[in-house]
Design an enzyme around this catalytic site. Structure first.
Site, short mmCIF file in Angstrom:
data_model
loop_
_atom_site.label_atom_id
_atom_site.label_comp_id
_atom_site.label_asym_id
_atom_site.label_seq_id
_atom_site.Cartn_x
_atom_site.Cartn_y
_atom_site.Cartn_z
N VAL A 241 0.95 -1.13 -0.01
CA VAL A 241 -0.01 0.06 -0.08
C VAL A 241 0.72 1.15 -0.12
CG1 VAL A 241 -2.18 0.88 0.93
CG2 VAL A 241 -1.49 -1.58 1.64
N HIS A 242 1.78 1.14 -1.02
CA HIS A 242 2.96 2.19 -1.03
C HIS A 242 2.63 3.67 -0.48
CE1 HIS A 242 4.58 -0.62 -3.75
NE2 HIS A 242 3.77 -0.63 -4.77
N ASP A 243 1.70 4.43 -1.12
CA ASP A 243 1.79 5.91 -0.55
C ASP A 243 1.10 5.98 0.82
OD1 ASP A 243 2.68 6.65 -3.14
OD2 ASP A 243 0.86 6.65 -4.13
#
Length: 313
Positions: A241-243
């Site tokens: 869930v990178h950001d």
């Protein structure tokens, strides 16, 4: 003290989750505005998706300023193969009721940072760094208003996600990333090295869905649709869930570990185009310019995310 915060973003599935996360923490993140940039999808869609996130969070009062339509120099690229043609998969999109704020995002950044007290504004950057690079090019003095930059960007130990060496946000505008790294403001980067260690699972997505509110369902639906492609590509047991890790870092930095290192961007055409070179062992003896995050507490991240998403409508 709460962060006086601006988020620069290119929504994007994980960006939308990050925006919902941030808007659920008003006591810690005094969110002033969202500025949008072309990246995961073209600017018109990133700007619509940012306004959708505000609508879903019950925060239509947060202004959204549209920014750069293309990178500083390179040919524009997008990531519809990951995020879908609309930038968000798993949920229906529509035109939000709230319009864009009047004016260009770069003008907003220049005006706001010039008027801000010294070292007072945190800028969270979830996409290509084009808007800030343009603002710094027009008005280098605005750096004095920045407290810190927190970026989801780059890769070193992990390898890239758009080429073997480059992470998408940097590859999409490496010349902008170069300019930002040279601005002299304290920078924290959450690269793929860290985000690929904070992964979804069936249980973590089910927990978000079981919250029972609209925001929890939206986040769970997005993750159900978004995570499998990255899982297939990398052979990982869950999806990153990178950001959203940027928001978790702002709220609870103790979840993450890293060190101060020198980071430079390769903007030369060739196999290394867009690579972030993190001098982890200080071999080049150059001044450190980035707090480079390499690890994070996945369970702590998803606990924090779930607690905050539960606050939303």
């Amino acid at each position: 003290m709460p962060h006086t915060l601006i988020i620069d973003t290119d929504p994007g599935a994980d960006d939308v989750i990050a925006l919902l996360f941030a808007m659920a923490a008003p006591e810690a993140l005094a969110l002033q505005a969202l500025t949008t940039v072309a990246g995961n999808v073209p600017l018109a869609k990133t700007s619509r998706n940012a306004r959708l996130a505000c609508e879903w969070a019950g925060r239509p009062d947060i202004p959204v300023y549209a920014g750069a339509e293309r990178p500083l120099q390179r040919t524009p690229i997008h990531a519809a193969n990951i995020h879908g043609r609309e930038g968000i998969t798993g949920v229906d999109v529509h035109e939000p009721a709230a319009p864009l704020a009047e004016g260009h995002a770069v003008d907003y950044l220049v005006r706001t940072l010039r008027a801000a007290p010294e070292r007072s504004v945190t800028l969270a950057m979830l996409g290509p760094q084009t808007n800030l690079a343009l603002a710094l090019g027009q008005a280098p003095d605005i750096a004095r208003g920045l407290r810190e930059l927190v970026l989801m960007a780059g890769a070193h130990f992990n390898g890239g996600n758009i080429t073997p060496t480059a992470e998408f946000n940097v590859f999409a505008d490496p010349h902008a990333a170069e300019a930002v790294l040279q601005c002299g403001v304290p920078i924290t980067m959450l690269p793929l090295d860290a985000t690929h260690k904070i992964l979804t699972s069936d249980a973590r997505i089910a927990r978000l869905r079981s919250i029972g509110n609209r925001a929890g369902r939206i986040v769970a639906d997005i993750l159900d649709a978004y995570a499998p492609e990255e899982m297939r590509h990398y052979g990982m047991p869950g999806g990153p869930v990178h950001d959203a890790t940027v928001i978790a870092y702002l709220l609870q930095p103790s979840l993450f570990t890293g060190r101060l290192v020198n980071v430079e961007v390769d903007s030369r055409e060739g196999m290394g185009f867009g690579q972030t070179v993190a001098d982890w062992h200080g071999s080049l003896k150059r001044p450190a310019n980035v707090n480079w995050i390499v690890d994070g507490d996945a369970e702590g991240f998803f606990d924090l995310l779930a607690r905050h998403i539960a606050r939303l409508p």
